[in-house]
Design a protein around this motif. Sequence first.
Motif, PDB file in Angstrom:
ATOM      1  N   GLY A 152       0.790  -1.221   0.000  1.00  0.00           N
ATOM      2  CA  GLY A 152       0.000   0.000   0.000  1.00  0.00           C
ATOM      3  C   GLY A 152       0.821   1.268   0.000  1.00  0.00           C
ATOM      4  N   HIS A 153       2.134   1.157   0.225  1.00  0.00           N
ATOM      5  CA  HIS A 153       2.984   2.340   0.206  1.00  0.00           C
ATOM      6  C   HIS A 153       3.222   2.821  -1.224  1.00  0.00           C
ATOM      7  CE1 HIS A 153       5.089   2.095   4.418  1.00  0.00           C
ATOM      8  NE2 HIS A 153       3.774   2.171   4.499  1.00  0.00           N
ATOM      9  N   ARG A 154       3.582   4.086  -1.309  1.00  0.00           N
ATOM     10  CA  ARG A 154       3.964   4.709  -2.580  1.00  0.00           C
ATOM     11  C   ARG A 154       5.335   5.346  -2.382  1.00  0.00           C
ATOM     12  NH1 ARG A 154      -1.511   5.218  -1.819  1.00  0.00           N
ATOM     13  NH2 ARG A 154      -1.058   6.727  -0.173  1.00  0.00           N
ATOM     14  N   TYR A 155       6.181   5.289  -3.422  1.00  0.00           N
ATOM     15  CA  TYR A 155       7.551   5.784  -3.296  1.00  0.00           C
ATOM     16  C   TYR A 155       7.935   6.543  -4.565  1.00  0.00           C
ATOM     17  CZ  TYR A 155      12.577   5.693  -2.126  1.00  0.00           C
ATOM     18  OH  TYR A 155      13.878   6.034  -1.831  1.00  0.00           O
ATOM     19  N   PRO A 156       7.868   7.883  -4.536  1.00  0.00           N
ATOM     20  CA  PRO A 156       8.305   8.662  -5.699  1.00  0.00           C
ATOM     21  C   PRO A 156       9.822   8.721  -5.770  1.00  0.00           C
ATOM     22  CG  PRO A 156       7.616  10.116  -3.926  1.00  0.00           C
ATOM     23  CD  PRO A 156       7.345   8.715  -3.449  1.00  0.00           C
ATOM     24  N   VAL A 157      10.361   8.876  -6.963  1.00  0.00           N
ATOM     25  CA  VAL A 157      11.802   9.009  -7.138  1.00  0.00           C
ATOM     26  C   VAL A 157      12.088  10.324  -7.853  1.00  0.00           C
ATOM     27  CG1 VAL A 157      12.056   6.508  -7.298  1.00  0.00           C
ATOM     28  CG2 VAL A 157      11.878   7.850  -9.398  1.00  0.00           C
ATOM     29  N   GLU A 158      13.328  10.763  -7.773  1.00  0.00           N
ATOM     30  CA  GLU A 158      13.739  11.950  -8.523  1.00  0.00           C
ATOM     31  C   GLU A 158      13.920  11.557  -9.981  1.00  0.00           C
ATOM     32  OE1 GLU A 158      17.080  13.986  -6.958  1.00  0.00           O
ATOM     33  OE2 GLU A 158      16.259  14.141  -4.926  1.00  0.00           O
ATOM     34  N   GLY A 159      13.382  12.340 -10.891  1.00  0.00           N
ATOM     35  CA  GLY A 159      13.495  12.020 -12.312  1.00  0.00           C
ATOM     36  C   GLY A 159      12.601  10.854 -12.673  1.00  0.00           C
TER      37      GLY A 159
ATOM     38  N   ASN B 118       7.733   7.506 -12.703  1.00  0.00           N
ATOM     39  CA  ASN B 118       8.636   8.162 -11.754  1.00  0.00           C
ATOM     40  C   ASN B 118       8.303   7.819 -10.305  1.00  0.00           C
ATOM     41  OD1 ASN B 118       6.256   9.697 -11.756  1.00  0.00           O
ATOM     42  ND2 ASN B 118       7.167  11.187 -13.149  1.00  0.00           N
ATOM     43  N   GLY B 119       7.865   6.592 -10.102  1.00  0.00           N
ATOM     44  CA  GLY B 119       7.621   6.142  -8.740  1.00  0.00           C
ATOM     45  C   GLY B 119       7.171   4.696  -8.715  1.00  0.00           C
ATOM     46  N   PHE B 120       7.074   4.145  -7.502  1.00  0.00           N
ATOM     47  CA  PHE B 120       6.605   2.774  -7.319  1.00  0.00           C
ATOM     48  C   PHE B 120       5.391   2.748  -6.410  1.00  0.00           C
ATOM     49  CE2 PHE B 120      11.247   1.905  -7.896  1.00  0.00           C
ATOM     50  CZ  PHE B 120      11.164   1.055  -8.984  1.00  0.00           C
ATOM     51  N   VAL B 121       4.535   1.757  -6.628  1.00  0.00           N
ATOM     52  CA  VAL B 121       3.536   1.382  -5.637  1.00  0.00           C
ATOM     53  C   VAL B 121       3.898  -0.019  -5.158  1.00  0.00           C
ATOM     54  CG1 VAL B 121       1.692   2.855  -6.488  1.00  0.00           C
ATOM     55  CG2 VAL B 121       1.949   0.552  -7.434  1.00  0.00           C
ATOM     56  N   PHE B 122       3.598  -0.302  -3.902  1.00  0.00           N
ATOM     57  CA  PHE B 122       3.952  -1.571  -3.271  1.00  0.00           C
ATOM     58  C   PHE B 122       2.702  -2.435  -3.133  1.00  0.00           C
ATOM     59  CE2 PHE B 122       7.263   1.304  -2.295  1.00  0.00           C
ATOM     60  CZ  PHE B 122       8.398   0.574  -1.998  1.00  0.00           C
ATOM     61  N   VAL B 123       2.738  -3.593  -3.764  1.00  0.00           N
ATOM     62  CA  VAL B 123       1.547  -4.443  -3.813  1.00  0.00           C
ATOM     63  C   VAL B 123       1.926  -5.904  -3.574  1.00  0.00           C
ATOM     64  CG1 VAL B 123       0.361  -2.882  -5.406  1.00  0.00           C
ATOM     65  CG2 VAL B 123       1.752  -4.754  -6.323  1.00  0.00           C
TER      66      VAL B 123
ATOM     67  N   PHE C  76      -3.757   8.831  -8.159  1.00  0.00           N
ATOM     68  CA  PHE C  76      -5.032   8.099  -8.283  1.00  0.00           C
ATOM     69  C   PHE C  76      -5.137   7.026  -7.206  1.00  0.00           C
ATOM     70  CE2 PHE C  76      -7.553   4.555  -9.789  1.00  0.00           C
ATOM     71  CZ  PHE C  76      -8.708   5.166 -10.258  1.00  0.00           C
ATOM     72  N   SER C  77      -4.045   6.309  -6.962  1.00  0.00           N
ATOM     73  CA  SER C  77      -4.078   5.256  -5.944  1.00  0.00           C
ATOM     74  C   SER C  77      -4.284   5.840  -4.554  1.00  0.00           C
ATOM     75  CB  SER C  77      -2.782   4.440  -5.989  1.00  0.00           C
ATOM     76  OG  SER C  77      -1.683   5.178  -5.480  1.00  0.00           O
ATOM     77  N   ARG C  78      -3.772   7.047  -4.339  1.00  0.00           N
ATOM     78  CA  ARG C  78      -3.934   7.700  -3.040  1.00  0.00           C
ATOM     79  C   ARG C  78      -5.395   8.094  -2.822  1.00  0.00           C
ATOM     80  NH1 ARG C  78      -0.529  11.324  -3.906  1.00  0.00           N
ATOM     81  NH2 ARG C  78       1.279  10.249  -3.016  1.00  0.00           N
TER      82      ARG C  78
ATOM     83  N   ASN D 180      -8.138   6.867  -4.650  1.00  0.00           N
ATOM     84  CA  ASN D 180      -9.130   5.845  -4.978  1.00  0.00           C
ATOM     85  C   ASN D 180      -8.794   4.439  -4.469  1.00  0.00           C
ATOM     86  OD1 ASN D 180     -11.027   7.322  -7.111  1.00  0.00           O
ATOM     87  ND2 ASN D 180      -8.925   7.938  -7.506  1.00  0.00           N
ATOM     88  N   GLY D 181      -7.592   4.282  -3.945  1.00  0.00           N
ATOM     89  CA  GLY D 181      -7.193   2.979  -3.431  1.00  0.00           C
ATOM     90  C   GLY D 181      -6.291   2.228  -4.397  1.00  0.00           C
ATOM     91  N   MET D 182      -5.409   1.434  -3.830  1.00  0.00           N
ATOM     92  CA  MET D 182      -4.448   0.686  -4.636  1.00  0.00           C
ATOM     93  C   MET D 182      -5.128  -0.368  -5.510  1.00  0.00           C
ATOM     94  SD  MET D 182      -1.191   1.025  -5.039  1.00  0.00           S
ATOM     95  CE  MET D 182      -0.545   1.666  -3.483  1.00  0.00           C
ATOM     96  N   ASP D 183      -6.176  -0.982  -5.002  1.00  0.00           N
ATOM     97  CA  ASP D 183      -6.862  -2.029  -5.770  1.00  0.00           C
ATOM     98  C   ASP D 183      -7.426  -1.484  -7.074  1.00  0.00           C
ATOM     99  OD1 ASP D 183      -6.236  -3.865  -3.850  1.00  0.00           O
ATOM    100  OD2 ASP D 183      -8.214  -3.879  -2.902  1.00  0.00           O
TER     101      ASP D 183
END
Length: 228
Positions: free
Chosen positions: A144-151, A161-166, A197-199, A201-204
């Motif tokens: 359920g976490h989200r992790y943005p990256v630089e670039g 430019n980021g990951f979601v954890f599922v 959107f996941s934030r 509306n939910g990850m599912d």
Amino acid sequence: MKAPETDEAFCQWYEDCWADRDEVEYPKLFGTISEEVYTLEQTGALEAWLESELAEVKELDPNWGGMGVRVAPPSPEYPYWTYVTSGLSNPITLAPGEEVDPNSPSGVGYEMVIHTTEEAKWPVLRLLDMMAYNLVCMRAFAVGHRYPVEGTLTGGESKLNGFVFVTDPSRPSHFQLESGKVQLLTLVGVTKNEMAFSRSNGMDRLMAKLVAAGTGYITHPDREQVPL
């Protein structure tokens, strides 16, 4: 059960848990694992996080250097590349003679996975950097976490430019070691708008859209953003 009481026996048990994960559990989960290991000591990731304002440790643990990333090439069952961390679930929180609860997390309690359609270096570098972040900054990830990256994820031309954890439904969510339970966290590359959107509306719901678009739990760096 208890962890072995002498330093020598404990070190052997520690190594056996590591080997059980990499040589027994990983092949069952991902297919054939390449022999090469990309380790933290081959990068400056640990040192970079140690110098950051987020660092929670004063010096690096020498046991961290050999931790790294393993690679599983495509197979008939899994026709894509898999990159998986190796070391976060080492029993680094235990000492010789301590009680081991098999239902408790082993080490940090998880390993991270990225799937791609093509062999690439960026998943290795991203996973090594995130391992170093976990260890030095003492901040853990979870489903359920989200992790943005630089670039961008690749450092090149990509809209991701980021990951979601599922949790990947094609595999077990956990596996068991003598040192405790280990969760598998699958990282899926997303755009900023998909992350937002996941934030909201939910990850599912986001994952349902990615599955409907044909990308699902595999990261495609060259893809367009899915309709939201």
